[in-house]
Write a protein that holds these residues in place. Sequence first.
Motif, PDB file in Angstrom:
ATOM      1  N   GLY A 230       2.986  11.207  10.397  1.00 54.10           N
ATOM      2  CA  GLY A 230       3.973  10.647   9.487  1.00 54.10           C
ATOM      3  C   GLY A 230       5.225  10.195  10.213  1.00 54.10           C
ATOM      4  N   VAL A 231       6.270   9.900   9.436  1.00 55.66           N
ATOM      5  CA  VAL A 231       7.520   9.353   9.976  1.00 55.66           C
ATOM      6  C   VAL A 231       8.612  10.419   9.923  1.00 55.66           C
ATOM      7  CG1 VAL A 231       9.275   7.559   9.728  1.00 55.66           C
ATOM      8  CG2 VAL A 231       6.869   7.024   9.262  1.00 55.66           C
ATOM      9  N   PHE A 232       9.314  10.596  11.042  1.00 53.12           N
ATOM     10  CA  PHE A 232      10.380  11.588  11.159  1.00 53.12           C
ATOM     11  C   PHE A 232      11.666  10.905  11.635  1.00 53.12           C
ATOM     12  CE2 PHE A 232       6.384  13.734  11.481  1.00 53.12           C
ATOM     13  CZ  PHE A 232       6.552  14.954  10.852  1.00 53.12           C
ATOM     14  N   PHE A 233      12.790  11.436  11.172  1.00 58.88           N
ATOM     15  CA  PHE A 233      14.100  10.927  11.572  1.00 58.88           C
ATOM     16  C   PHE A 233      14.700  11.841  12.636  1.00 58.88           C
ATOM     17  CE2 PHE A 233      13.457   9.067   7.465  1.00 58.88           C
ATOM     18  CZ  PHE A 233      14.183   7.882   7.458  1.00 58.88           C
ATOM     19  N   SER A 234      15.408  11.250  13.596  1.00 59.80           N
ATOM     20  CA  SER A 234      16.149  12.091  14.527  1.00 59.80           C
ATOM     21  C   SER A 234      17.239  12.810  13.740  1.00 59.80           C
ATOM     22  CB  SER A 234      16.765  11.251  15.646  1.00 59.80           C
ATOM     23  OG  SER A 234      17.611  10.245  15.122  1.00 59.80           O
ATOM     24  N   LYS A 235      17.460  14.076  14.081  1.00 66.18           N
ATOM     25  CA  LYS A 235      18.460  14.855  13.347  1.00 66.18           C
ATOM     26  C   LYS A 235      19.836  14.216  13.470  1.00 66.18           C
ATOM     27  CE  LYS A 235      20.075  19.586  12.610  1.00 66.18           C
ATOM     28  NZ  LYS A 235      19.948  20.997  13.023  1.00 66.18           N
TER      29      LYS A 235
ATOM     30  N   LEU B  22       0.831  -1.210   0.000  1.00 66.02           N
ATOM     31  CA  LEU B  22       0.000   0.000   0.000  1.00 66.02           C
ATOM     32  C   LEU B  22       0.863   1.257   0.000  1.00 66.02           C
ATOM     33  CD1 LEU B  22      -2.698  -1.143   2.598  1.00 66.02           C
ATOM     34  CD2 LEU B  22      -2.700  -1.431   0.115  1.00 66.02           C
ATOM     35  N   SER B  23       2.064   1.127  -0.523  1.00 66.14           N
ATOM     36  CA  SER B  23       3.011   2.242  -0.605  1.00 66.14           C
ATOM     37  C   SER B  23       4.129   1.850  -1.554  1.00 66.14           C
ATOM     38  CB  SER B  23       3.589   2.544   0.778  1.00 66.14           C
ATOM     39  OG  SER B  23       4.702   3.409   0.675  1.00 66.14           O
ATOM     40  N   ASP B  24       4.603   2.812  -2.354  1.00 65.54           N
ATOM     41  CA  ASP B  24       5.770   2.547  -3.200  1.00 65.54           C
ATOM     42  C   ASP B  24       7.010   3.233  -2.628  1.00 65.54           C
ATOM     43  OD1 ASP B  24       5.190   5.170  -3.721  1.00 65.54           O
ATOM     44  OD2 ASP B  24       4.866   4.929  -5.872  1.00 65.54           O
TER      45      ASP B  24
ATOM     46  N   ASN C  49      -6.478   6.487   7.339  1.00 67.57           N
ATOM     47  CA  ASN C  49      -5.904   7.647   6.642  1.00 67.57           C
ATOM     48  C   ASN C  49      -4.415   7.815   6.916  1.00 67.57           C
ATOM     49  OD1 ASN C  49      -6.041   8.422   9.275  1.00 67.57           O
ATOM     50  ND2 ASN C  49      -7.254  10.272   8.957  1.00 67.57           N
ATOM     51  N   GLN C  50      -3.807   6.832   7.591  1.00 64.10           N
ATOM     52  CA  GLN C  50      -2.365   6.890   7.865  1.00 64.10           C
ATOM     53  C   GLN C  50      -1.656   5.639   7.363  1.00 64.10           C
ATOM     54  OE1 GLN C  50      -1.705   8.765  12.031  1.00 64.10           O
ATOM     55  NE2 GLN C  50      -3.794   7.961  12.111  1.00 64.10           N
ATOM     56  N   ILE C  51      -2.340   4.886   6.482  1.00 62.50           N
ATOM     57  CA  ILE C  51      -1.785   3.625   5.989  1.00 62.50           C
ATOM     58  C   ILE C  51      -0.473   3.831   5.240  1.00 62.50           C
ATOM     59  CG2 ILE C  51      -2.168   1.786   4.285  1.00 62.50           C
ATOM     60  CD1 ILE C  51      -5.037   1.633   5.161  1.00 62.50           C
ATOM     61  N   LYS C  52      -0.376   4.916   4.493  1.00 60.64           N
ATOM     62  CA  LYS C  52       0.817   5.138   3.671  1.00 60.64           C
ATOM     63  C   LYS C  52       2.099   5.220   4.491  1.00 60.64           C
ATOM     64  CE  LYS C  52       0.269  10.187   3.648  1.00 60.64           C
ATOM     65  NZ  LYS C  52       1.442  10.453   4.475  1.00 60.64           N
ATOM     66  N   ASP C  53       1.966   5.553   5.786  1.00 63.93           N
ATOM     67  CA  ASP C  53       3.158   5.700   6.635  1.00 63.93           C
ATOM     68  C   ASP C  53       3.644   4.372   7.215  1.00 63.93           C
ATOM     69  OD1 ASP C  53       3.010   8.497   6.312  1.00 63.93           O
ATOM     70  OD2 ASP C  53       1.543   8.638   7.939  1.00 63.93           O
ATOM     71  N   ILE C  54       2.814   3.341   7.162  1.00 64.65           N
ATOM     72  CA  ILE C  54       3.171   2.079   7.822  1.00 64.65           C
ATOM     73  C   ILE C  54       4.412   1.469   7.189  1.00 64.65           C
ATOM     74  CG2 ILE C  54       2.407  -0.268   8.358  1.00 64.65           C
ATOM     75  CD1 ILE C  54      -0.450   0.756   8.469  1.00 64.65           C
ATOM     76  N   ARG C  55       4.442   1.415   5.865  1.00 67.86           N
ATOM     77  CA  ARG C  55       5.585   0.799   5.183  1.00 67.86           C
ATOM     78  C   ARG C  55       6.869   1.568   5.454  1.00 67.86           C
ATOM     79  NH1 ARG C  55       7.955  -3.811   3.417  1.00 67.86           N
ATOM     80  NH2 ARG C  55       9.207  -3.460   1.557  1.00 67.86           N
TER      81      ARG C  55
ATOM     82  N   LEU D   1      16.536  -8.602   9.809  1.00 66.89           N
ATOM     83  CA  LEU D   1      15.357  -8.126  10.543  1.00 66.89           C
ATOM     84  C   LEU D   1      14.342  -7.636   9.511  1.00 66.89           C
ATOM     85  CD1 LEU D   1      16.527  -6.130  13.713  1.00 66.89           C
ATOM     86  CD2 LEU D   1      15.272  -8.264  13.623  1.00 66.89           C
ATOM     87  N   PRO D   2      13.520  -8.546   8.987  1.00 67.41           N
ATOM     88  CA  PRO D   2      12.547  -8.147   7.956  1.00 67.41           C
ATOM     89  C   PRO D   2      11.590  -7.080   8.481  1.00 67.41           C
ATOM     90  CG  PRO D   2      12.701 -10.542   8.134  1.00 67.41           C
ATOM     91  CD  PRO D   2      13.439  -9.974   9.308  1.00 67.41           C
ATOM     92  N   PRO D   3      11.111  -6.205   7.616  1.00 70.44           N
ATOM     93  CA  PRO D   3      10.161  -5.170   8.051  1.00 70.44           C
ATOM     94  C   PRO D   3       8.880  -5.792   8.602  1.00 70.44           C
ATOM     95  CG  PRO D   3      10.956  -4.763   5.815  1.00 70.44           C
ATOM     96  CD  PRO D   3      11.403  -6.129   6.177  1.00 70.44           C
ATOM     97  N   LEU D   4       8.305  -5.162   9.623  1.00 64.46           N
ATOM     98  CA  LEU D   4       6.983  -5.562  10.078  1.00 64.46           C
ATOM     99  C   LEU D   4       6.014  -5.400   8.910  1.00 64.46           C
ATOM    100  CD1 LEU D   4       6.839  -3.816  13.581  1.00 64.46           C
ATOM    101  CD2 LEU D   4       7.552  -6.156  13.045  1.00 64.46           C
ATOM    102  N   ARG D   5       5.007  -6.239   8.848  1.00 67.26           N
ATOM    103  CA  ARG D   5       4.124  -6.246   7.686  1.00 67.26           C
ATOM    104  C   ARG D   5       2.985  -5.243   7.833  1.00 67.26           C
ATOM    105  NH1 ARG D   5       3.170 -12.354   5.532  1.00 67.26           N
ATOM    106  NH2 ARG D   5       5.315 -13.108   5.695  1.00 67.26           N
ATOM    107  N   VAL D   6       2.646  -4.637   6.722  1.00 66.21           N
ATOM    108  CA  VAL D   6       1.539  -3.684   6.703  1.00 66.21           C
ATOM    109  C   VAL D   6       0.250  -4.376   7.118  1.00 66.21           C
ATOM    110  CG1 VAL D   6       0.140  -2.191   5.234  1.00 66.21           C
ATOM    111  CG2 VAL D   6       2.623  -2.253   4.934  1.00 66.21           C
TER     112      VAL D   6
END
Length: 757
Positions: free
Chosen positions: A229-234, A163-165, A251-257, A290-295
Amino acid sequence: MTIKKKTKHILYWGCGILLLAIAIFSLTGRHSKVVETIKQQSASLLHKEYIPNQHIDLKSTIAFQKQDSVYTVFRKNFRMHYQTIGTASFSDSSRLILIAEPAPFFEIDSLESICKPYTHETINHTFKIGYDGRITDLMIILGNATSENVDSLVKRISKKLYLSDYKPNAINLLSKQKRAYYASADLDYQISLSDFDSWFFNEEELFIDNKDTSKSLTVDQLFQKKKRGVFFSKAPGLIAWCLQRNGDISNQIKDIRQFALDGDLILGALRDSTTLIVIAREREMPLEMLPPLRVESILLIASISAKELSQSLDINDCMAGKMPNGQDWCPTYLSKELENTELGHLLTITDILLKDWSESGTIAEAFYRYPSPGHYPFDKPLFKKLGISQLVYNWNTANTMYAIDQPAHTIYTLNRTGALPVSYFNSQERSESVGSVYERQASNYFAHCCNTDLARVVQYTALYQLFMDNGIHYKGKLIPSTFPQNKPYLLAKPCRELLDKLKSLSDVQIDKICDTLAQIHFKAYGEKEVREQLRQNEKNYNFTYSEDHQKEIYRSVNQQQKQYMVNEFSSVRTLLNGLSLEKYDKLIRYLSYPRGTLINNQERYNRMLQAQKVNQLLRAIGKNNLPLLGYNLSKVRDYYVANLSNSGSRYLKTPSVIITYNDMLTTGGHNISSKISRVSSTTNYKSQSSGSTSKPTPSTSPTPASSPPPSTANKGTNAVKSGSTTKAPATNSNATSGSSRSRTSVIPSTTRTTRGF
């Protein structure tokens, strides 16, 4: 005419000439390389994707001929669960694209739409998991495609699969890449509430949006601005996933991947009145480790409203146990939400590991080949070490996550990230611990095993607890229920057949059966015990038993055993014949599915006692001896499996039974509660760790490449990314004291060439 318009005009004229040339070559029959070259140049001029000639006999391609062997090698290298996209390229420009473990919402029809411009075929490949479980993978054969074509297809497939590219990627199916079951460094972080309080509110760790790195925000500012959304520590090392509280995650599905790719271990969370921020370690481990957690698994967790989830392997159920061939079987139990899901099967796999490793590898599951951890938590099998008649092994979530509610925000941290806590009980009926010393030793051992599946269960558990605690839910239709409705009381029929037999036995039949059973039991273990006792008596009292005396003692022991069995049979027969038809039916239903009855009144309590009496008789008989009653547990297993063979989700069926060797009177499972332990102080809220076991070096047998080499398995640093080294997770030595540690001493801010994955 402007320069821009002139350029565009010339471009169209050039393309027209090229197209005319293609037509001329086509009319004269001069296709081949010239035509393809012109088509390619036209596509380049128009900034369009070039698709080569598709007049291909698919069956003549190398990809078509190699598909089976490529798939076999892939599943040999990636056993159990591994969701990915894989590609393979061949010298004739034919290609393979593998979609391993598609999500339940993935539509095959979408592949047909995506691959329409190409001569292609989509084939289902089925991979067996456990005794009767299965995974269905999809493989696309492309007759003629470029590398650019494949990259474009991978991106479009990723959009459907995840659900995300975001950062689409694919493994090379022709490489020697393999899944790792053990990480190259310890995965067990023990981060305190005090640490999080210091890092994010006192020291004010800064976060950036990777799309606009010019602005830095503290956690308080993320809260104030209600960021999503997703943020990185500086300073590299952490990522923050900001979600809306008390709302649908749709409405936040795109951020899961992105969160699953860029972070590899969940460490805790922070919240205010409107926002939940999940904190994870910025990815250090490669995806195969460590495979990504699944959507779909995260959406599943959000869709669950039950406050507790369960999984179990109940070898002591009435219809389960030892078959005539010496193997044991039992039904798998999963909460209805977990049936036929990656998360559900993951819990079953790690339950098998808990039992087998606690018993020093002596309980072999017949249809799983999990790489050995190298050594085990105890110096001998725990069942033998304790010398008890029953043992319950349990993963639980007691104090898995701690939280403190402060005026402006709440802080959450995981007790440890390497594995869930372990509990050992005397029996299912009496949930009494066999001793905290064994539980602490096992908990430390499993947490430091570096096992990626154990750590994965902790991450999913953390999200389940956080979502439940913050009202984050999912009510969409992407995660359909796949619970087999016929499973709960499926064993009622064979259970009735057995009880009808016990109910109708005559005294003569009982006497004959018990005579045979007494002889079987005596030869199996009674004779050896009696002989040993006689030898001890002769030694202690300085005399010798005559042969006739020995035979008389053997006969007496046999007779006592027989009489005991006769009494048990008669008692159960009397019980069953004394029940009304209604109560008899209810007892059968209870025996076939004990979990379906809540013991909340006297009638149901009495039914439980009646069931215990029946089970006591079956244990006394020995379930492998049930053929004496014309009853065979192998046939019961086959009946159970056959009736569930058509169940499952679109691409996954979790095993309905487990087959083991050398099992005892044991049960095991997971109790995953949504409850979080709330405390009133950020320090000194939990007892000090009792010390940790040495970290085991994963064995190189039976699959050497599935485990890190001994030279790296015990290092104190990760050497995963080129040019970066990170300290192994710190122990809890000062996480519970009054002081907090600096963030960089726990999660180093080593520079990454590319942030995240």
